[in-house]
Design an enzyme around this catalytic site. Structure first.
Site, PDB file in Angstrom:
ATOM      1  N   GLY A 125      37.659  35.889  38.023  1.00 18.35           N
ATOM      2  CA  GLY A 125      37.901  36.039  36.591  1.00 18.35           C
ATOM      3  C   GLY A 125      37.065  35.052  35.810  1.00 18.35           C
ATOM      4  N   GLY A 126      37.438  34.831  34.550  1.00 18.54           N
ATOM      5  CA  GLY A 126      36.657  33.942  33.714  1.00 18.54           C
ATOM      6  C   GLY A 126      36.780  32.483  34.099  1.00 18.54           C
TER       7      GLY A 126
ATOM      8  N   VAL B  48      39.700  34.082  43.377  1.00 21.76           N
ATOM      9  CA  VAL B  48      40.793  34.228  44.335  1.00 21.76           C
ATOM     10  C   VAL B  48      40.197  34.616  45.689  1.00 21.76           C
ATOM     11  CG1 VAL B  48      42.941  35.414  44.906  1.00 21.76           C
ATOM     12  CG2 VAL B  48      42.400  34.902  42.520  1.00 21.76           C
TER      13      VAL B  48
ATOM     14  N   ASP C  29      50.202  37.773  29.450  1.00 22.64           N
ATOM     15  CA  ASP C  29      49.087  38.523  30.043  1.00 22.64           C
ATOM     16  C   ASP C  29      49.592  39.527  31.072  1.00 22.64           C
ATOM     17  OD1 ASP C  29      46.420  39.232  30.235  1.00 22.64           O
ATOM     18  OD2 ASP C  29      45.940  37.713  31.746  1.00 22.64           O
TER      19      ASP C  29
END
Length: 296
Positions: A36-37, A41, A147
């Site tokens: 992600g940003g 992971v 989120d």
């Protein structure tokens, strides 16, 4: 076992280069699951406990920022207080060889991945009940997720689904949040304006359920009829359809005040499917099944 919180006074040091096959303490990196940003992971092998785990490792440049470290502390503390079968358990959190590492059980795939294939109606309802329970638990602890989306629900064996990624979460005390952080497409209109609240989490959850049951994600501002609405209704009881419609109402005051109220409403729907092939008894069986797996 409670997650380690030794990160607070520990020096991060110079971060080690991460590659497939490299080691971080007892964890050997097996593969990259996603990026992600702010974090990557990885799937990893715990060489001491001999089990597969997921490692969430924020970018070193992010960790070098003092405010970002405060954000990581908040995420760890929030996840450490959420003890529920439907919330992904934080196993460990600390600096390892210059990297901040958060350790979680390794699931099979995200709900976003699973939605690329046909999902049986009964399975979708099972997931929906678990998802509502998980968000209700967070709201009971005054935790605002901010989120909620298919990517942040992880699937495990035995039709178990768990909520994760509390990186944007906050403990709601005075309702004066001003951040518009979230994911476009799932963010409530008032959240996009910098006013998130429990009702905005309800909106996001409602959109996840809508997409899961209809195959479509409505674009805000909504226009009637909503895309996929006939498919949404197919096989669902009118009460369950009404519950989803209330959750995604653009006007916050017409939604459930929080996921606790949404959970109370769904608990009164004895038969979520119109053919009555499953009942709320399945919800009790699901909770028991998840608890047994956690105990094992």
């Amino acid at each position: 076992m409670e997650p380690s919180l030794r990160i607070f006074d520990e020096e991060s040091g110079n971060p080690k280069s991460l590659r497939i096959g490299s080691r971080l303490d007892k964890y050997r990196i097996v593969s990259r699951l996603g990026e992600g940003g702010f974090a990557t992971v990885y799937a990893a092998h715990d060489t001491i406990e001999d089990r597969r785990v997921a490692l969430k490792i924020p970018d070193a440049r992010y960790v070098a920022n003092t405010q970002s470290v405060d954000d990581l502390k908040r995420e760890v503390r929030i996840m450490a207080k959420l003890r529920h079968p439907g919330v992904l358990e934080l196993k460990d959190a600390r600096f390892v060889e210059g990297h901040f590492v958060m350790v979680f059980p390794l699931g099979e795939q995200t709900l976003a991945d699973r939605l690329s294939r046909r999902l049986a109606r009964a399975t979708a309802i099972d997931y929906a009940l678990q998802m509502i329970d998980a968000v209700a638990h967070a709201h009971q602890q005054r935790v605002l997720h901010r989120d909620i989306k298919p990517d942040n629900f992880i699937l495990f064996p035995n039709q178990t689904i768990r909520l994760t990624d509390f990186g944007l979460a906050r403990v709601q005390r005075n309702g004066k949040h001003v951040s518009a952080s979230g994911t476009l497409g799932y963010m409530a209109p008032e959240q996009a304006m910098g006013h998130p609240g429990f009702r905005s989490d309800v909106f996001s959850l409602g959109l996840v359920l809508y997409r899961m049951l209809s195959g479509e994600l409505p674009d805000y501002p909504f226009e009637a009829p909503l895309p996929g609405y006939q498919k949404l209704r197919r096989g669902l009881s009118s009460d369950f359809v009404s519950l989803i419609r209330k959750a995604v109402d653009p006007e916050p005051k017409r939604r459930f005040r929080d996921a606790i109220a949404m959970q109370n409403a769904v608990s009164r729907i004895r038969y979520p499917l119109s053919d009555r092939s499953i009942s709320q008894l399945g919800r009790t069986q699901t909770t028991s099944r998840i608890s047994q797996r956690r105990a094992g």
